[in-house]
Design an enzyme around this catalytic site. Structure first.
Site, PDB file in Angstrom:
ATOM      1  N   SER A   9      -9.443 -41.732  61.942  1.00 52.65           N
ATOM      2  CA  SER A   9      -9.362 -40.280  61.729  1.00 52.65           C
ATOM      3  C   SER A   9     -10.257 -39.531  62.710  1.00 52.65           C
ATOM      4  O   SER A   9     -10.258 -38.304  62.744  1.00 52.65           O
ATOM      5  CB  SER A   9      -9.744 -39.920  60.284  1.00 52.65           C
TER       6      SER A   9
ATOM      7  N   ASN B  74     -16.569 -42.618  50.983  1.00 53.76           N
ATOM      8  CA  ASN B  74     -15.701 -41.892  50.043  1.00 53.76           C
ATOM      9  C   ASN B  74     -16.367 -40.635  49.498  1.00 53.76           C
ATOM     10  O   ASN B  74     -15.747 -39.571  49.430  1.00 53.76           O
ATOM     11  CB  ASN B  74     -15.293 -42.816  48.890  1.00 53.76           C
TER      12      ASN B  74
ATOM     13  N   HIS C  61      16.606  -3.076  48.034  1.00 56.16           N
ATOM     14  CA  HIS C  61      17.797  -3.741  48.597  1.00 56.16           C
ATOM     15  C   HIS C  61      17.982  -3.383  50.074  1.00 56.16           C
ATOM     16  O   HIS C  61      19.100  -3.397  50.579  1.00 56.16           O
ATOM     17  CB  HIS C  61      19.060  -3.378  47.809  1.00 56.16           C
TER      18      HIS C  61
ATOM     19  N   SER D 171      12.295 -10.348  78.137  1.00 60.01           N
ATOM     20  CA  SER D 171      13.368 -11.335  78.115  1.00 60.01           C
ATOM     21  C   SER D 171      13.532 -11.874  79.522  1.00 60.01           C
ATOM     22  O   SER D 171      13.371 -11.143  80.499  1.00 60.01           O
ATOM     23  CB  SER D 171      14.658 -10.669  77.646  1.00 60.01           C
TER      24      SER D 171
ATOM     25  N   LYS E  81      14.571  -5.604  77.534  1.00 59.93           N
ATOM     26  CA  LYS E  81      14.086  -6.081  76.243  1.00 59.93           C
ATOM     27  C   LYS E  81      12.576  -5.972  76.075  1.00 59.93           C
ATOM     28  O   LYS E  81      11.806  -6.166  77.003  1.00 59.93           O
ATOM     29  CB  LYS E  81      14.487  -7.551  76.026  1.00 59.93           C
TER      30      LYS E  81
ATOM     31  N   ASN F 176      10.343  -7.584  73.131  1.00 59.50           N
ATOM     32  CA  ASN F 176      10.534  -8.440  71.957  1.00 59.50           C
ATOM     33  C   ASN F 176       9.260  -8.617  71.139  1.00 59.50           C
ATOM     34  O   ASN F 176       8.171  -8.725  71.697  1.00 59.50           O
ATOM     35  CB  ASN F 176      11.043  -9.821  72.387  1.00 59.50           C
TER      36      ASN F 176
ATOM     37  N   GLU G 190       7.407 -12.372  65.161  1.00 63.89           N
ATOM     38  CA  GLU G 190       8.356 -13.399  64.735  1.00 63.89           C
ATOM     39  C   GLU G 190       7.631 -14.712  64.455  1.00 63.89           C
ATOM     40  O   GLU G 190       7.956 -15.433  63.511  1.00 63.89           O
ATOM     41  CB  GLU G 190       9.420 -13.614  65.807  1.00 63.89           C
TER      42      GLU G 190
ATOM     43  N   GLN H 230      -7.013 -39.466  53.553  1.00 58.96           N
ATOM     44  CA  GLN H 230      -7.384 -39.101  54.921  1.00 58.96           C
ATOM     45  C   GLN H 230      -6.402 -38.082  55.510  1.00 58.96           C
ATOM     46  O   GLN H 230      -6.713 -37.392  56.473  1.00 58.96           O
ATOM     47  CB  GLN H 230      -7.421 -40.378  55.777  1.00 58.96           C
TER      48      GLN H 230
HETATM   49  N1  ARG Z   1     -11.911 -41.321  57.277  1.00 63.01           N
HETATM   50  C1  ARG Z   1     -11.856 -41.349  55.867  1.00 63.01           C
HETATM   51  C2  ARG Z   1     -11.143 -40.105  55.312  1.00 63.01           C
HETATM   52  O1  ARG Z   1     -10.868 -39.250  56.053  1.00 63.01           O
HETATM   53  C3  ARG Z   1     -13.225 -41.394  55.309  1.00 63.01           C
HETATM   54  C4  ARG Z   1     -13.313 -42.185  54.071  1.00 63.01           C
HETATM   55  C5  ARG Z   1     -12.939 -43.546  54.366  1.00 63.01           C
HETATM   56  N2  ARG Z   1     -13.168 -44.434  53.303  1.00 63.01           N
HETATM   57  C6  ARG Z   1     -12.619 -45.642  53.302  1.00 63.01           C
HETATM   58  N3  ARG Z   1     -12.923 -46.413  52.334  1.00 63.01           N
HETATM   59  N4  ARG Z   1     -11.778 -46.008  54.214  1.00 63.01           N
HETATM   60  O2  ARG Z   1     -10.827 -39.997  54.180  1.00 63.01           O
END
Ligand code: ARG
Length: 484
Positions: A42, A129, A175, A296, A302, A304, A309, A341
């Site tokens: 991550s 965690n 409407h 455009s 144009k 735009n 949008e 994650q």
């Molecule tokens: N990179 C993990 C997350 O974004 C952090 C926690 C990871 N914990 C684990 N037991 N793999 O959630």
């Protein structure tokens, strides 16, 4: 990420040298496949949490020292190391490598590299965690504050435009058909009301984010004598998570945030759509400012509204962010699972989408030049039919009878190629003897608006009072120059 790169950081194989390739592979014989490493990391996105990870670790270290799990000197070394890491990350010196998996291990690895043993003590009574839950909450708390400031900027910009248009008459629609005259200010305040509710929802999401999870460990707490209350105080959390399993598996706060974000995105989308309509030749109520318009590639004439949008279109993304997280959570067993994650990128995406949209709209509104005569012209005619019916009701006619009388008047006047404003008192009297000389005044859109001075109505004095109330809740509008 090549094998070569991550060997820059540490040895590729757990047993190849004294140093493990990352800090947590002691039980493994062989290193991970690079493609597994790449898929599961991550770090490429959770680097964004670095400042909050460092703050959390500093608070954790101070707490460990206070309860005697670190010597004061060790805690000082850790804090100094983490502070230096912050400088390395911010100067671009810090080497990020996928082998570190995530920002938590990347920082811990670097700390250990820098200060050795004290660094190895930092993770006592902590798991990634509860660490990631902490970082994410700290991060989101700050980001909600920043988003609310930006939303405040847009609310202030709208209020400033509204104050200039308390008497600018325009048709209100149902409407998408002309319905009854209102003012531009009244119409704009409808959005300010929506944004005030959005702000309230963000405040509520923030309150549910403001809960300190650290100490939950992997899921079941720790036997070590840690002081969770101290960490909560250090990090200015309002509450401490009361269940260690919930603390590491709860992402409701992120859902709360994304739900508020999705609804804000929907409000911005509706607003963008109205500006698109108003600036079309068909409406002609306003002129798109050049600085916010695109051309455009083929049609030279144009102008735009791409920006609008895209603000309309990006609501789809933010709704997607909310749905994606809900689906991620659905059916997930307790406690932590790596599915979680997936939470961060959804929140990052919603923030990255909404922040510039809010800032751009706040800049856009003061530059949108309205064409009051066009709006006024569209607000007359048959849009006053309800006023005439109410005129008769005020003089004793049952509403249904008045509705029918005016319905006939509209049908015949339209068939004659005229509009209600063309009618004389004599014309009106052919439909009801209740019409007196003051009926002609009822055919003036401004008079009709002023007469709707009920709570929540469009009358200028009501709207002025509401602007003052709404303005008290947002930061004062900056002085602005409006192009005429
Ligand atoms: N990179 C993990 C997350 O974004 C952090 C926690 C990871 N914990 C684990 N037991 N793999 O959630």
């Amino acid at each position: 990420m090549s094998r070569r790169r991550h060997t820059d950081i540490s040895a590729p194989d757990a047993n190849a040298s004294g140093a493990s390739p990352n800090l947590i592979r002691g039980r493994f014989k062989r290193s991970r496949l690079p493609e597994v490493e790449a898929f599961t990391a991550s770090l490429p996105f959770d680097r964004r949490l670095y400042a909050h990870d460092l703050r959390g670790s500093i608070a954790h270290a101070r707490m460990l020292a206070k309860v005697g799990l670190l010597k004061p000197a060790e805690a000082r070394e850790i804090v100094a190391g983490l502070t230096k890491i912050r400088a390395e990350i911010e100067s671009g010196e810090f080497r990020f490598a996928l082998a570190d998996e995530d920002i938590h291990l990347a920082i811990e690895r670097r700390l250990t590299e820098m200060i050795g043993d004290p660094g190895r003590k930092l993770h006592a009574a902590r798991s990634r965690n509860d660490q990631v839950a902490l970082d994410f909450r700290l991060y989101l708390r700050d980001e909600i504050d920043s988003l609310r400031t930006r939303l405040g900027g847009l609310r202030a910009a709208l209020l400033a435009v509204a104050s200039d248009h308390v008497e600018t008459v325009m048709p209100g629609y149902t409407h998408l058909q002309r319905a009854q005259p209102v003012t531009l200010a009244h119409h704009l305040l409808a959005y300010v009301e929506m944004f005030a509710r959005d702000d309230e929802r963000f405040t509520q999401a923030r309150a549910r984010t403001d809960v300190m999870p650290l100490g939950a460990g992997a899921l079941a707490g720790s036997t070590l004598p840690i002081d969770r209350a101290m960490v909560a105080r250090e990090l200015a959390f309002a509450r401490i998570a009361e269940n260690s399993i919930d603390a590491v598996s709860d992402r409701d706060f992120a859902v709360d945030f994304l739900a508020a974000a999705a609804l804000l995105a929907v409000h911005l989308s509706r607003m963008a759509e109205e500006i698109i309509l108003w600036t079309s030749a068909e409406f002609g109520f306003a002129e798109l400012p050049d600085e916010f318009s695109t051309g455009s590639s083929m049609m030279p004439q144009k102008k735009n509204p791409d920006l609008l949008e895209l603000i309309r279109g990006k609501a789809g993304r933010v709704i997607g962010d909310l749905v994606a997280l809900l689906v991620t959570l659905k059916g997930l067993p307790l406690a932590y699972n790596s599915d979680l994650q997936e939470d961060k990128e959804r929140v990052f995406d919603a923030l990255d989408t909404l922040k510039p949209a809010l800032d751009l709209l706040a800049k856009f509104w003061p530059r949108l030049a309205f064409k009051a005569p066009v709006m006024r012209a569209a607000a007359g005619g048959f849009a006053l039919a309800t006023d005439l019916a109410e005129y008769l009701v005020a003089r004793g006619a049952p509403f249904r009878e008045a509705h029918e009388t005016i319905g006939a008047m509209v049908r015949e006047t339209a068939a004659a190629g005229q509009s209600l404003e063309d009618l004389t008192l004599n014309d009106l009297r052919r439909y009801s003897p209740k019409f007196g000389p003051d009926a002609i005044a009822a055919l003036d859109p401004a008079g009709s608006i002023a007469a709707r001075a009920l709570i929540g109505g469009p009358a200028p004095k009501t709207v002025r009072a509401r602007i003052a109330k709404l303005a008290a809740h947002v930061r004062p509008p900056r002085p602005r120059k409006r192009p005429q």
